[in-house]
Design a protein around this motif. Sequence first.
Motif, short mmCIF file in Angstrom:
data_model
loop_
_atom_site.label_atom_id
_atom_site.label_comp_id
_atom_site.label_asym_id
_atom_site.label_seq_id
_atom_site.Cartn_x
_atom_site.Cartn_y
_atom_site.Cartn_z
N SER A 135 -1.66 -7.96 15.66
CA SER A 135 -2.57 -6.98 14.79
C SER A 135 -1.69 -6.33 13.83
O SER A 135 -0.44 -6.03 13.97
CB SER A 135 -3.17 -5.98 15.71
OG SER A 135 -3.94 -5.10 14.92
N GLY A 136 -2.16 -6.26 12.34
CA GLY A 136 -1.18 -5.53 11.51
C GLY A 136 0.03 -6.39 10.56
O GLY A 136 0.81 -6.21 9.95
N SER A 137 -0.27 -7.83 11.26
CA SER A 137 0.61 -8.86 10.49
C SER A 137 0.19 -9.25 8.94
O SER A 137 1.09 -10.02 8.37
CB SER A 137 0.97 -10.04 11.34
OG SER A 137 -0.19 -10.88 11.55
N GLY A 138 -0.87 -8.90 8.67
CA GLY A 138 -1.40 -9.26 7.30
C GLY A 138 -2.44 -10.42 7.19
O GLY A 138 -2.57 -10.64 6.20
N LYS A 139 -2.82 -10.62 8.05
CA LYS A 139 -3.92 -11.74 8.17
C LYS A 139 -5.30 -11.48 7.32
O LYS A 139 -5.65 -12.11 6.57
CB LYS A 139 -4.40 -11.99 9.49
CG LYS A 139 -3.43 -12.23 10.43
CD LYS A 139 -3.95 -12.68 12.15
CE LYS A 139 -4.56 -11.36 12.64
NZ LYS A 139 -3.56 -10.23 13.05
N SER A 140 -5.75 -10.33 7.60
CA SER A 140 -6.94 -9.64 6.92
C SER A 140 -6.68 -9.44 5.33
O SER A 140 -7.36 -9.85 4.75
CB SER A 140 -7.58 -8.52 7.44
OG SER A 140 -8.18 -8.67 8.46
N THR A 141 -5.45 -9.07 5.03
CA THR A 141 -4.88 -8.86 3.74
C THR A 141 -4.99 -10.18 3.23
O THR A 141 -5.28 -10.34 1.80
CB THR A 141 -3.56 -7.87 3.72
OG1 THR A 141 -3.85 -6.65 4.26
CG2 THR A 141 -3.21 -7.69 2.21
N ALA A 165 1.95 -5.07 3.42
CA ALA A 165 0.95 -5.64 4.11
C ALA A 165 1.44 -7.03 4.05
O ALA A 165 0.94 -7.96 5.15
CB ALA A 165 -0.32 -5.28 3.68
N TYR A 173 0.96 -1.34 -0.02
CA TYR A 173 -0.07 -0.07 0.03
C TYR A 173 1.02 1.33 0.05
O TYR A 173 1.86 1.26 0.68
CB TYR A 173 -0.87 0.27 1.23
CG TYR A 173 -1.83 -1.23 1.16
CD1 TYR A 173 -2.88 -1.02 0.46
CD2 TYR A 173 -1.79 -2.22 2.22
CE1 TYR A 173 -4.02 -1.85 0.40
CE2 TYR A 173 -2.70 -3.05 2.17
CZ TYR A 173 -4.07 -2.98 1.06
OH TYR A 173 -4.87 -3.87 1.45
#
Length: 239
Positions: free
Chosen positions: A54-60, A34, A25
């Motif tokens: 949190s922020g480690s890229g799971k949702s991405t 990400a 991004y």
Amino acid sequence: MNGLLADQAHINHPVAVLNEVSKHYGSGITKVKALDNLNLTIHQGDYLAVMGASGSGKSTAMNILGCLDRPTSGSYQLNGLAVEDLDDDALADLRNQELGFVFQQFHLLPQATAIENVMLPMVYAGISAEQRREKATDALARVGLAQRTGNRPNQLSGGQQQRVAIARAIINQPALLLADEPTGALDSKTTEDVLNLFDDLHKQGITLVLVTHEDDVAARAKRVARFRDGHIVDITTQH
Ligand code: ADP
Ligand code: MG
């Protein structure tokens, strides 16, 4: 028995293959990686828990697996199809036919009844209203809500709403069911109900990827992948 199951895991075909997938991004000094060269293969019948800060890229990663987003680089094959070769229309069709989604905040239409919510993904599937209603009724029965088909979301508990969302997610018999923190908004008793439902679906052959922060949720899965800085640093098979 264990040997046989292990062998079957190899025989089952790969549903999803991420090969060196990156997602960036922004640009320059504000660039965020990400995902950073993520490799992951999910075989048919897998039940994978995804963990990580949190922020480690799971949702991405989930968004890319779910064809809601495209990689900046790398390749993604879903059921043998190279996703990067598909245009947006083909991607939308693929999403509708091959993928089911469950989110922390159920994302149900508030004005629609349970059965209407479950019927939604079938709008494009080219089947009659009567058949859609029948299939949605079956799906709601499968998640234990046969008596609640006419209720709107605000007439259902959180756990019941999540079960409606799960019924909606499995209505087109997706190749892959993706759940991003599906129990994050639920109390422990309701979490247990939803996890039991996932166990049932897994036993019925559904391929499942679930993001969670909770060890006891991840303990239910067949494999656990740990994300850090946009890729998997550890992946283990539990049972
Ligand atoms: P997780 O789900 O593990 O908490 P995410 O996949 O949401 O992590 O985010 C990974 C990284 O990418 C984070 O640094 C996040 O801030 C960033 N990120 C995610 N989505 C966007 C976006 N749309 N625009 C800019 N940065 C994003
Ligand atoms: Mg997330």
